[in-house]
Design a protein around this motif. Structure first.
Motif, PDB file in Angstrom:
ATOM      1  N   GLY A 273      10.015 -15.484   5.656  1.00  0.00           N
ATOM      2  CA  GLY A 273      10.988 -14.162   6.738  1.00  0.00           C
ATOM      3  C   GLY A 273      10.625 -14.558   8.103  1.00  0.00           C
TER       4      GLY A 273
ATOM      5  N   ASP B 137      -8.626   3.622   6.595  1.00  0.00           N
ATOM      6  CA  ASP B 137      -9.072   4.640   5.947  1.00  0.00           C
ATOM      7  C   ASP B 137      -6.996   4.452   5.021  1.00  0.00           C
ATOM      8  N   ASP B 138      -6.786   5.712   4.657  1.00  0.00           N
ATOM      9  CA  ASP B 138      -5.919   6.000   3.604  1.00  0.00           C
ATOM     10  C   ASP B 138      -4.808   6.252   4.324  1.00  0.00           C
ATOM     11  N   LEU B 139      -3.605   5.035   4.327  1.00  0.00           N
ATOM     12  CA  LEU B 139      -2.337   5.483   5.449  1.00  0.00           C
ATOM     13  C   LEU B 139      -1.480   6.422   5.465  1.00  0.00           C
TER      14      LEU B 139
ATOM     15  N   HIS C  33       1.724 -14.603   4.978  1.00  0.00           N
ATOM     16  CA  HIS C  33       1.990 -12.764   5.847  1.00  0.00           C
ATOM     17  C   HIS C  33       1.957 -13.529   6.843  1.00  0.00           C
TER      18      HIS C  33
ATOM     19  N   GLY D  58       1.446  -1.047  -0.042  1.00  0.00           N
ATOM     20  CA  GLY D  58       0.070   0.018  -0.312  1.00  0.00           C
ATOM     21  C   GLY D  58       1.002   1.375   0.141  1.00  0.00           C
TER      22      GLY D  58
ATOM     23  N   ILE E 215      -4.247  -0.981   9.035  1.00  0.00           N
ATOM     24  CA  ILE E 215      -4.232   0.050   8.353  1.00  0.00           C
ATOM     25  C   ILE E 215      -4.875  -0.025   7.058  1.00  0.00           C
TER      26      ILE E 215
ATOM     27  N   TRP F  13       3.891 -13.229 -10.343  1.00  0.00           N
ATOM     28  CA  TRP F  13       5.674 -14.123 -10.517  1.00  0.00           C
ATOM     29  C   TRP F  13       5.698 -14.741 -12.006  1.00  0.00           C
TER      30      TRP F  13
ATOM     31  N   VAL G 243       5.957 -18.875  -9.724  1.00  0.00           N
ATOM     32  CA  VAL G 243       5.369 -20.362  -8.817  1.00  0.00           C
ATOM     33  C   VAL G 243       3.979 -20.820  -8.686  1.00  0.00           C
TER      34      VAL G 243
ATOM     35  N   ILE H 168      -0.743  -4.360   4.422  1.00  0.00           N
ATOM     36  CA  ILE H 168      -1.128  -4.699   3.926  1.00  0.00           C
ATOM     37  C   ILE H 168      -1.925  -5.930   4.730  1.00  0.00           C
ATOM     38  N   SER H 169      -2.136  -6.776   3.181  1.00  0.00           N
ATOM     39  CA  SER H 169      -3.482  -7.359   2.539  1.00  0.00           C
ATOM     40  C   SER H 169      -3.449  -8.535   3.887  1.00  0.00           C
ATOM     41  N   GLY H 170      -2.631  -9.502   4.490  1.00  0.00           N
ATOM     42  CA  GLY H 170      -2.690 -10.430   4.907  1.00  0.00           C
ATOM     43  C   GLY H 170      -2.672 -11.469   4.348  1.00  0.00           C
ATOM     44  N   ALA H 171      -2.121 -11.322   3.351  1.00  0.00           N
ATOM     45  CA  ALA H 171      -2.163 -12.915   3.062  1.00  0.00           C
ATOM     46  C   ALA H 171      -1.574 -14.270   3.742  1.00  0.00           C
TER      47      ALA H 171
ATOM     48  N   GLN I 170      11.863  -8.654   6.810  1.00  0.00           N
ATOM     49  CA  GLN I 170      10.417  -9.423   6.796  1.00  0.00           C
ATOM     50  C   GLN I 170       9.961 -10.164   7.206  1.00  0.00           C
ATOM     51  N   VAL I 171       8.179  -9.947   7.330  1.00  0.00           N
ATOM     52  CA  VAL I 171       7.442 -10.864   8.224  1.00  0.00           C
ATOM     53  C   VAL I 171       6.693 -11.876   7.395  1.00  0.00           C
TER      54      VAL I 171
ATOM     55  N   SER J 172       5.899  -6.590   4.658  1.00  0.00           N
ATOM     56  CA  SER J 172       5.608  -7.687   4.201  1.00  0.00           C
ATOM     57  C   SER J 172       6.832  -7.890   2.480  1.00  0.00           C
TER      58      SER J 172
HETATM   59  C1  LIG Z   1       6.028 -19.283  -1.245  1.00  0.00           C
HETATM   60  C2  LIG Z   1       5.740 -18.162  -0.653  1.00  0.00           C
HETATM   61  C3  LIG Z   1       6.175 -17.786  -0.068  1.00  0.00           C
HETATM   62  C4  LIG Z   1       5.878 -16.292   0.517  1.00  0.00           C
HETATM   63  N1  LIG Z   1       6.352 -15.229   1.866  1.00  0.00           N
HETATM   64  C5  LIG Z   1       5.581 -14.464   2.194  1.00  0.00           C
HETATM   65  C6  LIG Z   1       6.420 -13.984   3.205  1.00  0.00           C
HETATM   66  O1  LIG Z   1       7.114 -14.505   3.724  1.00  0.00           O
HETATM   67  N2  LIG Z   1       5.840 -12.832   3.523  1.00  0.00           N
HETATM   68  C7  LIG Z   1       5.283 -11.910   3.124  1.00  0.00           C
HETATM   69  O2  LIG Z   1       4.385 -11.179   3.125  1.00  0.00           O
HETATM   70  N3  LIG Z   1       4.948 -12.247   2.075  1.00  0.00           N
HETATM   71  C8  LIG Z   1       4.834 -13.679   1.371  1.00  0.00           C
HETATM   72  N4  LIG Z   1       3.788 -14.375   0.295  1.00  0.00           N
HETATM   73  C9  LIG Z   1       3.985 -13.231  -0.895  1.00  0.00           C
HETATM   74  C10 LIG Z   1       2.116 -13.605   0.038  1.00  0.00           C
HETATM   75  O3  LIG Z   1       1.551 -14.540  -1.010  1.00  0.00           O
HETATM   76  C11 LIG Z   1       1.545 -11.873  -0.154  1.00  0.00           C
HETATM   77  O4  LIG Z   1       2.009 -11.430  -2.585  1.00  0.00           O
HETATM   78  C12 LIG Z   1       2.125 -10.822   0.521  1.00  0.00           C
HETATM   79  O5  LIG Z   1       2.403 -10.947   1.244  1.00  0.00           O
HETATM   80  C13 LIG Z   1       0.874  -9.513  -0.098  1.00  0.00           C
HETATM   81  O6  LIG Z   1       1.628  -7.900   0.713  1.00  0.00           O
HETATM   82  P1  LIG Z   1       0.936  -7.029   0.350  1.00  0.00           P
HETATM   83  O7  LIG Z   1      -0.475  -7.070   2.115  1.00  0.00           O
HETATM   84  O8  LIG Z   1       2.169  -6.169   0.796  1.00  0.00           O
HETATM   85  O9  LIG Z   1       0.699  -6.200  -1.022  1.00  0.00           O
HETATM   86  P2  LIG Z   1      -0.847  -6.391  -0.980  1.00  0.00           P
HETATM   87  O10 LIG Z   1      -1.304  -8.136  -0.947  1.00  0.00           O
HETATM   88  O11 LIG Z   1      -1.019  -6.208  -2.685  1.00  0.00           O
HETATM   89  O12 LIG Z   1      -1.637  -5.511  -0.517  1.00  0.00           O
HETATM   90  C14 LIG Z   1      -2.145  -4.008  -0.132  1.00  0.00           C
HETATM   91  C15 LIG Z   1      -2.508  -3.709   0.762  1.00  0.00           C
HETATM   92  O13 LIG Z   1      -2.350  -2.029   0.803  1.00  0.00           O
HETATM   93  C16 LIG Z   1      -3.838  -1.739   1.065  1.00  0.00           C
HETATM   94  N5  LIG Z   1      -4.020  -0.435   0.138  1.00  0.00           N
HETATM   95  C17 LIG Z   1      -3.062   0.208  -0.931  1.00  0.00           C
HETATM   96  N6  LIG Z   1      -3.356   1.579  -0.511  1.00  0.00           N
HETATM   97  C18 LIG Z   1      -3.783   1.741   0.419  1.00  0.00           C
HETATM   98  C19 LIG Z   1      -3.588   2.944   1.253  1.00  0.00           C
HETATM   99  N7  LIG Z   1      -3.791   4.307   0.362  1.00  0.00           N
HETATM  100  N8  LIG Z   1      -4.000   2.885   2.646  1.00  0.00           N
HETATM  101  C20 LIG Z   1      -4.085   2.029   3.183  1.00  0.00           C
HETATM  102  N9  LIG Z   1      -3.991   0.858   2.817  1.00  0.00           N
HETATM  103  C21 LIG Z   1      -4.335   0.550   1.368  1.00  0.00           C
HETATM  104  C22 LIG Z   1      -5.024  -2.342   0.192  1.00  0.00           C
HETATM  105  O14 LIG Z   1      -6.054  -2.200   0.310  1.00  0.00           O
HETATM  106  C23 LIG Z   1      -4.317  -3.659   0.297  1.00  0.00           C
HETATM  107  O15 LIG Z   1      -4.803  -5.141   0.871  1.00  0.00           O
HETATM  108  C24 LIG Z   1       4.930 -15.354   0.083  1.00  0.00           C
HETATM  109  C25 LIG Z   1       4.395 -15.642  -1.362  1.00  0.00           C
HETATM  110  C26 LIG Z   1       4.868 -17.293  -1.536  1.00  0.00           C
HETATM  111  C27 LIG Z   1       3.973 -17.650  -3.103  1.00  0.00           C
END
Ligand SMILES: Cc1cc2nc3c(=O)[nH]c(=O)nc-3n(C[C@H](O)[C@H](O)[C@H](O)COP(=O)(O)OP(=O)(O)OC[C@H]3O[C@@H](n4cnc5c(N)ncnc54)[C@H](O)[C@@H]3O)c2cc1C
Lengths: 318, 270
Positions: A254, A304-306, A273, A211, A286, B43, B127, A267-270, A249-250, A235
Motif C-alpha cells: 500500500g 486494552d480492548d479497542l 504493515h 481487531g 491500542i 491465503w 502466497v 493492528i498486530s504489526g506484521a 492501505q498502509v 491495514s
Molecule cells: C506479499 C504481502 C504483502 C502484504 N502487504 C501488506 C500491506 O501493504 N499492509 C498490511 O497491513 N499488510 C500487508 N500484508 C499482510 C500482513 O502480513 C498481515 O497479514 C496484516 O498486516 C495483518 O493485519 P492486521 O494487523 O490488521 O491483522 P492481525 O494480524 O489479525 O491483527 C489484529 C490485531 O488486533 C488485535 N485485536 C483483536 N481484537 C482486539 C480488540 N477488541 N481490541 C484491541 N485489539 C484487538 C489482535 O491482538 C491483533 O494484534 C501483506 C502480506 C503479504 C504476504
C-alpha cells in the motif's frame, strides 16, 4: 566453494535499496568463508546499475543484459549459469515479490535448500545459521542448514546498505537464454490506490486493523478520526474485505506514511504493515495483545480492548 | 489459432496452519500445545475461492485440494470441500511424524508426486502460510513439475483463452504487473483477489460425503529420504525488542485520558 553470489533487485529502471543490503549480508558471509562476493545484475540498464552497485565489499559484478523488465525465466536461467561458473557456497536473493518469483525455482533447479525471509545470517564456514520469524513475528527462530551450499532470501531493511566506492571487476556474461523456456510475459504495469485521499499527506492517521471484526464497527473509528480531525487509514485485511478502498492501505503493498502521529488500533504489526509506517514520528498502539509485534515500534501503548478505549477517547474530544 | 475453451482441472494446495494465542509459552523449539489453535491458511482460503469461481464460470470441471498433514487437519480440509472443492487428497506418513520443519524441498517432492498423478492444468497455492511464512512452495513446485508460474497474484482474468492465464502480480508500493502466463501453471494467490465465501449448511453437509483420499509416501512413490530435508529448527524464542514503549495502565477512561493529553500536546485537533 567459498564464494558468495548475491542477486541485485531492481524494478522499472531503479535499483532497489535491498541490493545494497545484499552486498552487506554477502560480504559478512564471504569474510568468514574466505571467498569472493559476486553480484549479479540481470536485465534492465545493467551497466548503469553495475556502476551504482559497485560499492565497498563487492569483488566481482556480473551483468546479464537481457530484456528491460524482470522475467523469472531469464533470472532463473542466468543465475543457474552463474552458479555453474562461480560455484558459490551461498546464493543470496532479496525477499521481494520478484525475489519470491524466482528464488524458489532457482533452488529447485540447482537442488539447493532454500531459506526465505532471513533477518539474520551467520556461518562458521560449514553450517549456515539463519534467523527468521514465525507466526507473523510473534516468535523468532534459528534454522540450521546442513548442506554444502544454500540459497537464502533476505528481508529488506535488516542489514545496513553497503556504502563507499568499490573496485569490483565488471564482466558481461553472455548468458545462453533458451527463449522457448520463457512461458510468461509482462504486458504492462498499473499504479493502484489513487483517488480522493492521499494518506501519505496526513499529519495524523487513525489506522484500523482486523481487531475491528465487523464492517459496521468501523463507525466508531470514523467518529474518532472526525473528532481528532485525522485521516482514516488501515491495514491490509480491511482493504481485502472491501471495507475501505485501496488508497487507505498502509504497508508494503500500500502506501508508505510518515505522519506526526500514527494511531494503530487492532493492528498486530506484521512486517509488511510496519514497512509502511515505521517512519511515523510518534506511534501509538491500542491492542489487547501485549506481545503483538507492533509494541516493538510503538512509543505509547494501551493494552486494552479497542471497543472500550476508542469511544472513551472520542468522548475526550467532543 | 482458433480460440477454444477447454475444461480444466484445478489443484489447490491447502494447509492447516497453527494459530497462537496472545499469551503463550515456548517449549523447546515449539509453542506449547495448549496455546495453539488451528485454521485454514488465510491465503489458501482465497485460492480455494478462486478455483471454485473458475468452476462456477464453467472454465473448470474439477477442483481437487491437496494437503500435507496428519488426520487432525481433516476438519480444515472439509472446510475447503464445504466451500465447493470436489475432493481432497491428504498426504501423511510415519516418516513425516515429528518433523519440526518440513522444508520447501520436501514439500515440493510430495506435491510433485500428486501433480504428476492428477495432471491438473492449473495449480493454485497461497502466497505463503501464516505460520512459517516461507512463501516458496508454489514456485518451487512449478519448477519441479515443469509448469509455468506467477507469484503473488491478486487478479486473474476468468477466460483463460488459448491456454493463457492473464494475471496481475502485486508488487511493492501499489504497483501491479500485468502478465500473461502459459498453462499449465502454478499461481500463488494473494489475499484480496476475491471474497472468500462462508460455507453454507448444505455445503458443510455435502463435504462430509466428498472423497478424502489419504496417501502415504509409498502410495506416492516418494522415497523417505526425499522428505528428510536440510533444514533444522534449532531454537525458538521471543524476539528481542529495543522498544522503550510507554504503556498506560488503568481503565479505558484513564488510558484514553492519557492518550488525549498526549495528542493535545502534539497539537492534534486544536
Ligand atoms: C506479499 C504481502 C504483502 C502484504 N502487504 C501488506 C500491506 O501493504 N499492509 C498490511 O497491513 N499488510 C500487508 N500484508 C499482510 C500482513 O502480513 C498481515 O497479514 C496484516 O498486516 C495483518 O493485519 P492486521 O494487523 O490488521 O491483522 P492481525 O494480524 O489479525 O491483527 C489484529 C490485531 O488486533 C488485535 N485485536 C483483536 N481484537 C482486539 C480488540 N477488541 N481490541 C484491541 N485489539 C484487538 C489482535 O491482538 C491483533 O494484534 C501483506 C502480506 C503479504 C504476504
Amino acid at each position: 566453494m567459498t564464494d558468495v553470489l548475491a542477486v541485485a533487485d531492481h524494478r522499472r529502471g531503479e535499483l532497489r535499496d535491498v541490493s545494497y543490503e545484499l552486498v552487506t549480508a554477502g560480504r559478512e558471509l564471504a569474510d568468514v568463508t574466505g571467498g569472493d562476493l559476486h553480484l549479479a545484475i540481470i536485465s534492465g540498464p545493467v551497466d548503469d546499475f553495475a556502476e551504482k552497485a559497485n560499492r565497498e565489499g563487492v569483488d566481482a559484478i556480473h551483468t546479464v543484459s537481457h530484456g528491460e523488465e524482470f522475467n523469472h525465466d531469464i533470472y532463473t536461467q542466468a543465475i543457474a549459469q552463474l552458479y555453474d561458473a562461480i560455484a558459490p557456497q551461498y546464493v543470496l536473493a532479496p525477499n521481494s515479490v520478484n525475489g519470491l518469483d524466482y528464488a524458489p525455482a532457482v533452488a529447485d533447479e540447482l537442488d539447493l535448500p532454500i531459506v526465505t525471509d532471513a533477518v539474520g545470517l551467520e556461518t562458521d564456514g560449514q553450517t549456515l545459521i539463519a534467523n527468521r520469524e514465525m507466526y507473523g513475528g510473534k516468535v523468532e527462530t534459528t534454522v540450521e542448514v546442513d548442506a554444502e551450499s544454500a540459497l537464502v532470501t533476505i528481508r529488506s531493511a535488516e542489514w545496513p546498505t553497503a556504502e563507499g566506492t568499490g573496485d569490483a571487476s565488471i564482466e558481461a556474461l553472455d548468458a545462453d537464454i533458451d527463449k522457448d523456456a520463457i512461458g510468461s510475459s509482462v504486458t504492462g504495469f498499473e499504479e493502484v490506490g489513487g483517488g480522493d485521499v492521499d494518506i501519505s499527506e496526513a499529519d495524523v492517521l487513525v489506522s484500523i486493523g482486523r481487531g475491528i471484526e465487523e464492517e459496521e464497527n468501523l463507525d466508531i473509528i470514523r467518529d474518532l478520526a472526525d473528532a481528532l480531525d485525522a485521516t482514516l487509514s488501515s491495514s491490509r485485511p480491511i482493504v481485502d474485505n472491501g471495507w475501505l478502498p485501496k488508497n487507505r492501505q498502509v504497508g508494503q503493498s500500500g502506501k508508505v506514511v510518515t505522519p506526526d502521529v500514527y494511531i494503530a488500533i487492532g493492528i498486530s504489526g506484521a512486517v509488511q504493515h510496519v514497512a509502511g509506517m515505521k517512519g511515523s514520528e510518534t506511534i501509538v498502539a491500542i491492542n489487547t495483545d501485549p506481545n503483538a509485534p507492533i509494541m516493538d515500534i510503538a512509543d505509547y501503548a494501551i493494552h486494552d480492548d479497542l471497543f472500550d478505549v476508542v469511544p472513551a477517547l472520542t468522548e475526550q474530544f467532543q | 489459432m482458433a480460440t477454444h475453451k477447454t475444461m480444466m482441472k484445478i489443484l489447490v494446495t491447502v494447509k492447516e496452519v497453527a494459530t497462537v494465542e496472545d499469551e503463550f509459552e515456548i517449549e523447546g523449539t515449539a509453542i506449547a500445545d495448549q496455546y495453539l489453535g488451528a485454521d485454514l491458511n488465510e491465503w489458501d482460503d482465497y485460492a480455494v475461492e478462486e478455483a471454485v469461481q473458475l468452476q462456477e464460470a464453467g472454465l473448470a470441471d474439477e477442483v481437487v485440494t491437496v494437503t500435507i498433514g496428519p488426520e487432525d487437519c481433516e476438519q480444515t480440509i472439509r472446510q475447503a470441500l464445504a466451500k465447493g472443492a470436489d475432493r481432497a487428497i491428504r498426504i501423511w506418513d510415519d516418516a513425516l511424524e515429528g518433523v519440526d520443519l518440513l522444508d520447501v524441498g520436501a514439500k515440493t517432492e510430495l506435491l510433485k508426486a500428486v501433480v504428476e498423478a492428477e495432471e491438473p492444468d492449473l495449480v493454485l497455492s497461497g502466497v505463503q502460510s501464516g505460520d512459517d511464512s516461507f512463501g516458496a512452495t508454489g514456485v518451487s513446485l512449478a519448477s519441479a513439475v515443469d509448469f509455468q508460474w506467477g507469484a503473488v497474484v491478486n487478479g486473474l482474468e476468468h477466460d483463460l483463452e488459448d491456454g493463457v492465464a492473464s494475471v496481475r502480480r502485486e508488487l511493492e508500493g501499489g504497483v501491479e504487473e500485468l502478465t500473461d502466463i502459459d498453462l499449465p501453471a502454478v499461481l500463488t494467490i494473494q489475499t484480496g483477489i476475491n471474497e472468500p465465501r462462508y460455507a453454507s449448511l448444505r455445503g458443510i453437509r455435502q463435504a462430509q460425503r466428498k472423497d478424502l483420499d489419504v496417501q502415504t509416501l509409498a502410495d506416492l512413490g516418494v522415497d523417505a529420504g526425499a522428505v528428510e530435508g536440510d533444514l533444522e529448527l534449532t531454537e525458538m524464542y521471543e524476539p528481542e525488542t529495543e522498544s522503550d514503549v510507554t504503556v498506560w495502565e488503568g481503565g479505558a477512561d484513564d488510558t484514553a485520558g492519557q492518550l488525549a493529553e498526549l495528542l493535545r500536546e502534539k497539537g492534534v485537533a486544536q
